[in-house]
Design an enzyme around this catalytic site. Sequence first.
Site, PDB file in Angstrom:
ATOM      1  N   HIS A 193      33.881  25.645  35.015  1.00  0.00           N
ATOM      2  CA  HIS A 193      34.826  24.600  35.427  1.00  0.00           C
ATOM      3  C   HIS A 193      35.703  24.229  34.229  1.00  0.00           C
ATOM      4  CE1 HIS A 193      31.589  24.385  38.398  1.00  0.00           C
ATOM      5  NE2 HIS A 193      32.517  23.942  39.230  1.00  0.00           N
ATOM      6  N   ASP A 196      37.082  26.725  37.919  1.00  0.00           N
ATOM      7  CA  ASP A 196      37.315  25.921  39.118  1.00  0.00           C
ATOM      8  C   ASP A 196      37.782  24.505  38.792  1.00  0.00           C
ATOM      9  OD1 ASP A 196      36.204  28.124  40.333  1.00  0.00           O
ATOM     10  OD2 ASP A 196      34.795  26.985  41.551  1.00  0.00           O
TER      11      ASP A 196
END
Length: 251
Positions: free
Chosen positions: A215, A69
């Site tokens: 992430h 992400d």
Amino acid sequence: MKIASFHLALLVVVAGLTGTSCSTTGKKNQPSPQAAPTGAPVPLPTSAGTQDSYSRVATSLPYVALTFDDGPHPTYTPRLLDILKAKNVKATFYVVGTNARRYPEIMRRIIAEGHEIGNHTVNHPNLSKMSDDGVRKELRGTHEAIVAATGMPPRTMRPPYGAITATQKSWIRKEFGYPTILWSVDPEDWKKPGSTAVTSRLVSGAAPGGILLVHDIHGGSIDAMPATIDQIKAKGLQFATVTQLLAMEQR
Ligand code: NI
């Protein structure tokens, strides 16, 4: 190559889902190879999966989806792509529109190397507190940024912070075709617990149909990936993109 026959089976499953893939009418569901001209309506995605929302996919097949992400990031994302290429792993990137617009060449590399890109809004707001029109603008902006960079419309979305209402999931599914993709394993890598902790949390949580949240804007998370991938493979699991995993859903 040992999973070639499985991939063939998966293609059949996907063809079944799209229904008309062998007819000329199926063509309209294919991603456009070119970016849409300015001002033209952006093609919306072929729907993926059957539910409005997933935190895992009900399947006994030994696959998980690795998702990244908040990128693309100018240095971490290319470093991650090098690792994924070396390990022959395909992943899914939930990009924010601001970064998608800033780094279109990284966006194109993600697609060129066989990964998938999903919609993570333009500005990373808490959607659950926003008006429908505000949510629509956030999703449309990133949808258009992804198509402009890659020519490939995204087929799934992930709400920032996982914050989204059931009502929003339902109309987003109808309007954009996106299922909401949450996760089954969150190593909380944004708290920077160290790459060893990130690896052990992801590996211990990985199970068939699992969706792993990482992430690609934190160096420690990238450092964790080689060992994470090796140890998940050692558990007998393989990697699929989110829409590949959705196509494995067993109802
Ligand atoms: Ni995010």
